[in-house]
Design an enzyme around this catalytic site. Structure first.
Site, mmCIF file in Angstrom:
data_model
loop_
_atom_site.group_PDB
_atom_site.id
_atom_site.type_symbol
_atom_site.label_atom_id
_atom_site.label_comp_id
_atom_site.label_asym_id
_atom_site.label_seq_id
_atom_site.Cartn_x
_atom_site.Cartn_y
_atom_site.Cartn_z
ATOM 1 N N LYS A 116 47.675 66.536 24.880
ATOM 2 C CA LYS A 116 48.173 67.447 24.127
ATOM 3 C C LYS A 116 49.577 67.439 23.632
ATOM 4 C CE LYS A 116 44.605 70.904 24.829
ATOM 5 N NZ LYS A 116 44.487 72.331 25.362
ATOM 6 N N LYS A 198 34.047 61.683 22.116
ATOM 7 C CA LYS A 198 33.309 62.864 22.294
ATOM 8 C C LYS A 198 33.372 63.516 21.093
ATOM 9 C CE LYS A 198 33.816 66.432 25.293
ATOM 10 N NZ LYS A 198 34.149 67.347 26.419
ATOM 11 N N LYS A 201 35.680 69.958 18.928
ATOM 12 C CA LYS A 201 35.685 71.133 17.944
ATOM 13 C C LYS A 201 36.925 70.871 17.270
ATOM 14 C CE LYS A 201 36.810 74.055 21.890
ATOM 15 N NZ LYS A 201 36.562 75.529 22.535
#
Ligand code: TRP
Length: 334
Positions: A116, A198, A201
């Site tokens: 992140k 993966k 979202k």
């Protein structure tokens, strides 16, 4: 809350981004299946969400949408506790205490933090680094036995265990040791555009993820465009990651085994197969979406459920935090 012999299962989802069918298969739907066996405590982690920039209006809207979704998926608000993290102040309070026994070096080594920080290089705030400690506080406040998590969150549960053990060592037995709970049917849903990643979202490519809010046409179109291979044979194999992923999705939504699915599509082309996957997903989601819409139109009911959830969570959290404050020698006005 009656704490019979049932073990406590705790989990949370951030109200950021739109939930995908991967979140549905991997978390929300599983919790519903586990709520008989465990005392379920489920949070909407809005305090975690603000570690990256959020639009306030959207954050508020998504919080309610997520609550409605949990309920639409079959979470029983009487049997379990459903609440919004920021409504229980002990999360922030326990985080502060746990911060003092957590080392900066440990946090700098966390995989998700590093990812992140690279992605949001202009906003590496203290909260982003502290994210795992807040998550440890979530888990430890409720004397959690199990935390159902995917592979990407396992490291966070491990650090929660380390922090709990450290506290117990220093101040005496206080926290219960949580364990990661790996789902039996742990289908990992991958991106439709890059099956080595993966399904996320927050993917920039809208065709990569199928969202729980997508309508039937959109769902079918996304599956039609899914990346596959050229051998036109519907079977799972390591060198066929696209088709393998679509099979996993089909099995999860149609409720069949891999062998059954492979048999059903023997001799059929990818076009037919992709359409069938899209239809299976859309048909399963339609009633959930309808129920979510119905709930969102009934704000009074939703607010009632969440304030009851927050109250029940508060009662447990306060007891744990009181004990922690006593152990560490905080003045309590005796
Ligand atoms: N970090 C989790 C995620 O993004 C969400 C979360 C917050 C969580 N607190 C938690 C999960 C406590 C399990 C337990 O998926």
């Amino acid at each position: 809350m009656e704490q019979t012999q049932k073990k406590v299962m705790y989990s949370a989802v951030q109200p950021s981004g739109n939930l995908t069918i991967g979140n549905y298969i991997g978390s929300v739907r599983n919790w519903v299946g586990l709520q008989q066996e465990f005392t379920g405590i489920f949070a909407i982690a809005n305090m975690h969400a603000i570690t990256v920039r959020q639009s306030p209006a959207e954050l508020r809207r998504r919080t309610l949408e997520l609550a409605a979704l949990y309920l639409a998926c079959g979470l029983d608000p009487e049997g379990c506790i459903l609440y919004v993290q920021s409504q229980v102040p002990q999360h922030a309070e326990l985080t502060w205490v746990l911060n003092t026994i957590t080392y900066v070096g440990e946090m700098e080594r966390m995989t998700q933090y590093k990812d992140k920080a690279a992605k949001h290089a202009d906003n590496i705030n203290m909260g982003l680094m502290d994210y795992p400690v807040l998550m440890a506080a979530d888990i430890l406040l409720y004397l959690t036995d199990y935390v159902p998590v995917g592979a990407d969150q396992k490291q966070h549960v491990e650090i929660a265990r380390d922090i709990a053990a450290r506290f117990n060592n220093r101040y005496g037995e206080t926290f219960r040791m949580p364990e990661p709970y790996i789902m039996a049917q742990g289908a990992r849903i991958m991106s439709l555009q890059d099956p080595s990643r993966k399904m996320s979202k927050s993917d920039e490519n809208p065709n990569a993820s199928v969202y729980l809010a997508d309508d039937k046409d959109t769902i079918i179109r996304k599956f039609k465009r899914a990346v596959t291979d050229s051998d036109n044979c519907v079977r799972a194999a390591e060198d066929k990651p696209g088709i393998t992923n679509l099979l996993a999705i089909y099995c999860a939504f149609a409720g069949c085994s891999l062998a059954e699915a492979e048999r059903a599509f023997e001799g059929k082309g990818y076009g037919d197969f992709k359409l069938a996957v899209g239809e299976a997903v859309a048909d399963k989601l339609a009633p959930v979406q309808a129920e979510q819409r119905r709930l969102l139109a009934d704000k009074a009911y939703l607010n009632g459920i969440l304030s009851q959830g927050a109250e029940r969570a508060y009662r447990i959290a306060r007891k744990t935090l009181d004990k922690v404050y006593r152990k560490i020698g905080f003045y309590r006005g005796e």
